[in-house]
Motif scaffolding. Structure first.
Motif, PDB file in Angstrom:
ATOM      1  N   GLU A  52       0.944  -1.113  -0.060  1.00 48.12           N
ATOM      2  CA  GLU A  52      -0.133  -0.033  -0.030  1.00 48.12           C
ATOM      3  C   GLU A  52       0.787   1.257  -0.064  1.00 48.12           C
ATOM      4  N   ASP A  53       1.939   1.166   0.845  1.00 47.37           N
ATOM      5  CA  ASP A  53       2.829   2.519   0.802  1.00 47.37           C
ATOM      6  C   ASP A  53       3.584   2.416  -0.612  1.00 47.37           C
ATOM      7  N   LEU A  54       4.021   1.411  -1.095  1.00 48.06           N
ATOM      8  CA  LEU A  54       4.564   1.343  -2.405  1.00 48.06           C
ATOM      9  C   LEU A  54       3.428   2.117  -3.621  1.00 48.06           C
ATOM     10  N   SER A  55       2.363   1.552  -3.535  1.00 45.91           N
ATOM     11  CA  SER A  55       1.370   2.022  -4.267  1.00 45.91           C
ATOM     12  C   SER A  55       0.935   3.629  -4.095  1.00 45.91           C
ATOM     13  N   THR A  56       1.005   3.848  -2.944  1.00 44.70           N
ATOM     14  CA  THR A  56       0.743   5.452  -2.689  1.00 44.70           C
ATOM     15  C   THR A  56       1.715   6.291  -3.376  1.00 44.70           C
ATOM     16  N   SER A  57       3.031   5.703  -3.008  1.00 47.21           N
ATOM     17  CA  SER A  57       4.400   6.229  -3.546  1.00 47.21           C
ATOM     18  C   SER A  57       4.174   6.574  -5.090  1.00 47.21           C
ATOM     19  N   VAL A  58       3.970   5.521  -5.641  1.00 44.57           N
ATOM     20  CA  VAL A  58       4.027   5.309  -7.086  1.00 44.57           C
ATOM     21  C   VAL A  58       2.876   6.244  -7.613  1.00 44.57           C
ATOM     22  N   GLN A  59       1.653   6.285  -7.040  1.00 43.29           N
ATOM     23  CA  GLN A  59       0.569   7.187  -7.389  1.00 43.29           C
ATOM     24  C   GLN A  59       1.021   8.668  -7.323  1.00 43.29           C
ATOM     25  N   LEU A  60       1.495   9.054  -6.287  1.00 48.24           N
ATOM     26  CA  LEU A  60       2.142  10.415  -6.098  1.00 48.24           C
ATOM     27  C   LEU A  60       3.049  10.826  -6.928  1.00 48.24           C
ATOM     28  N   GLN A  61       3.942  10.001  -7.650  1.00 49.15           N
ATOM     29  CA  GLN A  61       4.821  10.165  -8.531  1.00 49.15           C
ATOM     30  C   GLN A  61       4.202  10.217 -10.028  1.00 49.15           C
ATOM     31  N   ALA A  62       3.226   9.529 -10.347  1.00 50.92           N
ATOM     32  CA  ALA A  62       2.579   9.390 -11.398  1.00 50.92           C
ATOM     33  C   ALA A  62       1.869  10.935 -11.639  1.00 50.92           C
ATOM     34  N   ASP A  63       1.215  11.262 -10.505  1.00 52.00           N
ATOM     35  CA  ASP A  63       0.316  12.603 -10.413  1.00 52.00           C
ATOM     36  C   ASP A  63       1.422  13.632 -10.575  1.00 52.00           C
TER      37      ASP A  63
END
Length: 114
Positions: A52-63
Protein backbone atom coordinates in the motif's frame (compact mmCIF):
# COMPACT_ATOMS: atom_id res chain seq x y z
CA UNK A 1 11.05 18.06 -12.96
CA UNK A 2 13.56 15.37 -13.74
CA UNK A 3 14.77 15.52 -10.16
CA UNK A 4 11.28 14.59 -8.87
CA UNK A 5 11.09 11.62 -11.23
CA UNK A 6 14.52 10.39 -10.14
CA UNK A 7 13.64 10.73 -6.46
CA UNK A 8 10.43 8.76 -7.01
CA UNK A 9 12.32 5.99 -8.74
CA UNK A 10 14.84 6.03 -5.91
CA UNK A 11 12.10 5.56 -3.30
CA UNK A 12 10.59 2.67 -5.26
CA UNK A 13 14.04 1.11 -5.59
CA UNK A 14 14.70 1.44 -1.86
CA UNK A 15 11.39 -0.22 -0.96
CA UNK A 16 11.83 -3.08 -3.42
CA UNK A 17 15.47 -3.51 -2.45
CA UNK A 18 14.52 -3.66 1.21
CA UNK A 19 11.94 -6.35 0.55
CA UNK A 20 14.30 -8.48 -1.53
CA UNK A 21 17.13 -7.99 0.98
CA UNK A 22 14.90 -8.98 3.89
CA UNK A 23 13.74 -12.19 2.23
CA UNK A 24 17.27 -13.08 1.12
CA UNK A 25 18.68 -12.37 4.56
CA UNK A 26 16.04 -14.49 6.22
CA UNK A 27 16.58 -17.42 3.92
CA UNK A 28 20.36 -17.36 4.28
CA UNK A 29 20.50 -16.62 8.01
CA UNK A 30 21.79 -19.39 10.29
CA UNK A 31 18.61 -19.68 12.37
CA UNK A 32 16.44 -22.60 13.22
CA UNK A 33 13.59 -23.40 10.88
CA UNK A 34 11.00 -22.42 13.47
CA UNK A 35 12.58 -19.00 14.00
CA UNK A 36 12.95 -18.39 10.28
CA UNK A 37 9.31 -19.33 9.64
CA UNK A 38 8.18 -16.97 12.38
CA UNK A 39 10.19 -14.11 10.88
CA UNK A 40 8.94 -14.90 7.37
CA UNK A 41 5.35 -14.90 8.68
CA UNK A 42 5.89 -11.48 10.27
CA UNK A 43 7.35 -10.19 7.01
CA UNK A 44 4.49 -11.67 5.00
CA UNK A 45 2.01 -10.03 7.37
CA UNK A 46 3.70 -6.66 6.74
CA UNK A 47 3.62 -7.06 2.93
CA UNK A 48 0.11 -5.62 2.40
CA UNK A 49 1.05 -2.46 4.29
CA UNK A 50 4.33 -2.19 2.37
CA UNK A 51 2.49 -2.72 -0.92
CA UNK A 52 0.00 0.00 0.00
CA UNK A 53 2.85 2.38 0.83
CA UNK A 54 4.53 1.55 -2.47
CA UNK A 55 1.26 2.03 -4.35
CA UNK A 56 0.75 5.43 -2.71
CA UNK A 57 4.29 6.46 -3.55
CA UNK A 58 3.91 5.39 -7.18
CA UNK A 59 0.57 7.23 -7.43
CA UNK A 60 2.12 10.43 -6.06
CA UNK A 61 4.97 10.21 -8.55
CA UNK A 62 2.52 9.55 -11.40
CA UNK A 63 0.51 12.61 -10.38
CA UNK A 64 3.66 14.75 -10.31
CA UNK A 65 4.70 13.43 -13.71
CA UNK A 66 1.24 14.13 -15.11
CA UNK A 67 1.30 17.70 -13.80
CA UNK A 68 4.78 18.20 -15.21
CA UNK A 69 3.77 16.84 -18.61
CA UNK A 70 0.69 19.08 -18.65
CA UNK A 71 2.79 22.18 -17.86
CA UNK A 72 5.29 21.24 -20.58
CA UNK A 73 2.49 20.67 -23.08
CA UNK A 74 0.86 24.01 -22.24
CA UNK A 75 4.17 25.81 -22.74
CA UNK A 76 4.84 24.02 -26.02
CA UNK A 77 1.35 24.78 -27.29
CA UNK A 78 1.74 28.48 -26.43
CA UNK A 79 5.09 28.69 -28.23
CA UNK A 80 3.65 26.86 -31.23
CA UNK A 81 0.71 29.28 -31.47
CA UNK A 82 3.09 32.25 -31.24
CA UNK A 83 5.33 30.76 -33.95
CA UNK A 84 2.38 30.17 -36.28
CA UNK A 85 1.10 33.71 -35.73
CA UNK A 86 4.58 35.12 -36.42
CA UNK A 87 4.88 33.00 -39.58
CA UNK A 88 1.52 34.18 -40.87
CA UNK A 89 2.42 37.79 -40.12
CA UNK A 90 5.80 37.46 -41.84
CA UNK A 91 4.26 35.88 -44.94
CA UNK A 92 1.66 38.65 -45.16
CA UNK A 93 4.37 41.31 -44.93
CA UNK A 94 6.41 39.60 -47.65
CA UNK A 95 3.49 38.93 -49.99
CA UNK A 96 0.74 41.51 -49.45
CA UNK A 97 -2.73 40.37 -50.52
CA UNK A 98 -3.82 41.30 -54.03
CA UNK A 99 -6.77 43.72 -54.12
CA UNK A 100 -8.48 42.22 -57.13
CA UNK A 101 -7.84 38.98 -58.97
CA UNK A 102 -6.08 39.21 -62.30
CA UNK A 103 -7.87 38.18 -65.47
CA UNK A 104 -6.13 35.00 -66.56
CA UNK A 105 -8.43 34.04 -69.45
CA UNK A 106 -6.65 33.80 -72.80
CA UNK A 107 -7.16 36.72 -75.13
CA UNK A 108 -8.53 35.79 -78.55
CA UNK A 109 -8.08 37.96 -81.58
CA UNK A 110 -11.60 38.44 -82.97
CA UNK A 111 -10.36 40.02 -86.24
CA UNK A 112 -8.56 36.81 -87.24
CA UNK A 113 -11.68 34.67 -86.78
CA UNK A 114 -13.65 36.43 -89.59
Amino acid sequence: MSKNNNSGLFVVGVVLGSMVGTVTGLLLAPRSGKETRRIIKKSADALPEMAEDLSTSVQLQADRLSESAQKNWDGTLTRLKEAIAAGIEASQLENPPVDSPRDITPQTNSSNNN
